[in-house]
Enzyme design. Sequence first.
Site, PDB file in Angstrom:
ATOM      1  N   GLU A 141      -8.004   1.773   7.268  1.00  0.00           N
ATOM      2  CA  GLU A 141      -8.742   1.273   6.109  1.00  0.00           C
ATOM      3  C   GLU A 141      -8.574  -0.239   5.926  1.00  0.00           C
ATOM      4  O   GLU A 141      -9.545  -0.992   5.856  1.00  0.00           O
ATOM      5  CB  GLU A 141      -8.236   2.014   4.871  1.00  0.00           C
ATOM      6  N   HIS A 142      -7.342  -0.698   5.800  1.00  0.00           N
ATOM      7  CA  HIS A 142      -7.037  -2.116   5.625  1.00  0.00           C
ATOM      8  C   HIS A 142      -6.327  -2.638   6.871  1.00  0.00           C
ATOM      9  O   HIS A 142      -5.366  -2.014   7.326  1.00  0.00           O
ATOM     10  CB  HIS A 142      -6.098  -2.346   4.433  1.00  0.00           C
ATOM     11  N   HIS A 159       1.269   3.259  -3.256  1.00  0.00           N
ATOM     12  CA  HIS A 159       0.187   4.066  -3.837  1.00  0.00           C
ATOM     13  C   HIS A 159       0.592   5.523  -3.994  1.00  0.00           C
ATOM     14  O   HIS A 159       0.230   6.175  -4.975  1.00  0.00           O
ATOM     15  CB  HIS A 159      -1.067   3.978  -2.965  1.00  0.00           C
ATOM     16  N   GLN A 164       0.812  -1.212   0.000  1.00  0.00           N
ATOM     17  CA  GLN A 164       0.000   0.000   0.000  1.00  0.00           C
ATOM     18  C   GLN A 164       0.846   1.263   0.000  1.00  0.00           C
ATOM     19  O   GLN A 164       0.413   2.311  -0.493  1.00  0.00           O
ATOM     20  CB  GLN A 164      -0.931  -0.006   1.207  1.00  0.00           C
ATOM     21  N   ASP A 189      -8.262  -5.591  -2.995  1.00  0.00           N
ATOM     22  CA  ASP A 189      -8.173  -4.440  -3.899  1.00  0.00           C
ATOM     23  C   ASP A 189      -8.557  -4.787  -5.327  1.00  0.00           C
ATOM     24  O   ASP A 189      -9.126  -3.960  -6.045  1.00  0.00           O
ATOM     25  CB  ASP A 189      -6.739  -3.893  -3.905  1.00  0.00           C
ATOM     26  N   HIS A 211     -49.373  21.173  15.390  1.00  0.00           N
ATOM     27  CA  HIS A 211     -49.206  19.723  15.477  1.00  0.00           C
ATOM     28  C   HIS A 211     -50.383  19.114  16.251  1.00  0.00           C
ATOM     29  O   HIS A 211     -50.967  18.100  15.849  1.00  0.00           O
ATOM     30  CB  HIS A 211     -47.902  19.366  16.219  1.00  0.00           C
TER      31      HIS A 211
END
Length: 426
Positions: A318-319, A253, A250, A352, A411
Amino acid sequence: MVKYFKKGVKTPEKINSNQQVKKTVEEILSQIEKGGDHALRTISRSLDSWSPDNFRLSDLQIAEIIEEVPIGTRKDILFAQEQVRNFAIKQRSTILDLEVETLPGVFLGHKNIPVEDVGCYIPGGRHPMVASSHMSIVTAKVAGVKRVIAFTPPINGAIPKATVCAMHFAGADEIYIAGGVQALAAMAFGTESIKAVDMIAGPGNAYVAEAKRQLFGIVGIDLFAGPTEILVIADDTADAEMVACDLLSQAEHGPTSAAVLITTSEKLAQETVSEIERQLKLLSTAEVAKIAWKDNGQIIIVNSDQEAVIEANSLAYEHVQILTKDPHFYLDNLTNYGALFLGPETNVTFGDKVIGTNHILPTMKAARYTGGLWVGKFLKNCTFQRCVPAASAMIGEYAVRLCELEGFAAHEAQAALRVKRYGHLL
C-alpha cells in the site's frame, strides 16, 4: 540473492484468521439483509454498545457537535480538506469526455458520468480516522456524486465529534453513527430508514475489507483497503532512526498491520531492529505496534536497487517509502504500489493526513491491478456511437459477414436491416 533478516507470522495462522473473518462477515451481512433496521440496532448494541433513537444525525445534532469542536481543530480540518480537494480537482480536469470521427460518418465517444449514490465508511476503532472523511467524501463530491452518505462508528460509546465535523465539512449529505460490517451492509442493502447506495468507498480493518469483497456486485466498491501496509526501501544513506520511525508509523494502526524493510545494507538492518526496540519503549501506542512488528514485520536484505524493485513489486504494498540516494530510480521502475513517498523529506503520515494525495489505497496485493481512490473511481466511463446513413450501411456489410462467421442469426439480421435501409447511399 535475497536474505530474510526477519520474518513475520506463519502463514497457517493467517489462513485460520482469514477463515474466521470470512465466516463472521457472512453472518452479519445476512442478518442485516434480512432484518434491516432491527438487525442493525441489535448488532450495533452488541458490538459497539450503541443503540440511539436514530442512527442518522439531525442537522441540529451536527451543528451542536461542530460547535463543541475547538476552532483550531476546525481550521486544521479545513486546511487538510482544501489540499485534498485541490488535488482532486486537478485530477478531474485530466478526465475528458470524447467524441471522434473514426471513419467517414462514424462517430464514437465516451462520457464520464458520476455514480449517483455513494456510501463512505469512515473507520473508528482505536482511533478516530478523521482524515478518511476528506479522502472519500471530498473526492466523491469533486467527481460530481449527487448523494454521499457517510457512516462512522462510535468510540467507547460516544460520537467522535471531530470526525463528524470533518464529514460535514467534506459535504456528506447524510451522516450516520454506526460502524463495522453492519454499517457497510446497511449502505449496500438499505434498510427501512436508509436508502441503499450504488457504491461503497473507504478503508477499514480486515472485517471491513472482507465485507467489501462479499458485497461487490451488489454494489460497486472503490478497492480493497484493509489493514495498512508499509514498505520502506533504504540503502546505506538512510539512518535507522528514520527507518524505524517510518515503519512504526503504520504498525501502530493495529496488530494486523504489516511493516517491511527492504535494504541493501545489513548494517542498517541490524541498527533498525535495535532502533525499533528503543522507540517502542517511548511510544504511547507501543502495545499495538509491538504486536504488529512481531507478527507482521519483515526485513529483507537485497544486493542491489534492481533486486529491491523485484521484491517490492512482488509485495505490491500500500505505502512505499523510499530512503535511498536516488529515489527517482524507484519512481521510474516500481510498478506495484498504492502510493510512493520519495525521499526523507516526505512520509506516509503526510499522505495519510494532509498533503493532498488520497490515503485510501490498495492492500493485500491489489496494487497489482489498481491504484488508490481518486475522482476517477466515482466516474463511469460510458461509450456511445452514431453513424450517418451511408456509414451505417458500410459498417453493416462487415457486421453481416462477421455475425455469419460466428453463427449469430439475429445479430446478422440486425446488421442486414441497416444495409437494406441505407445501402443505396453507398
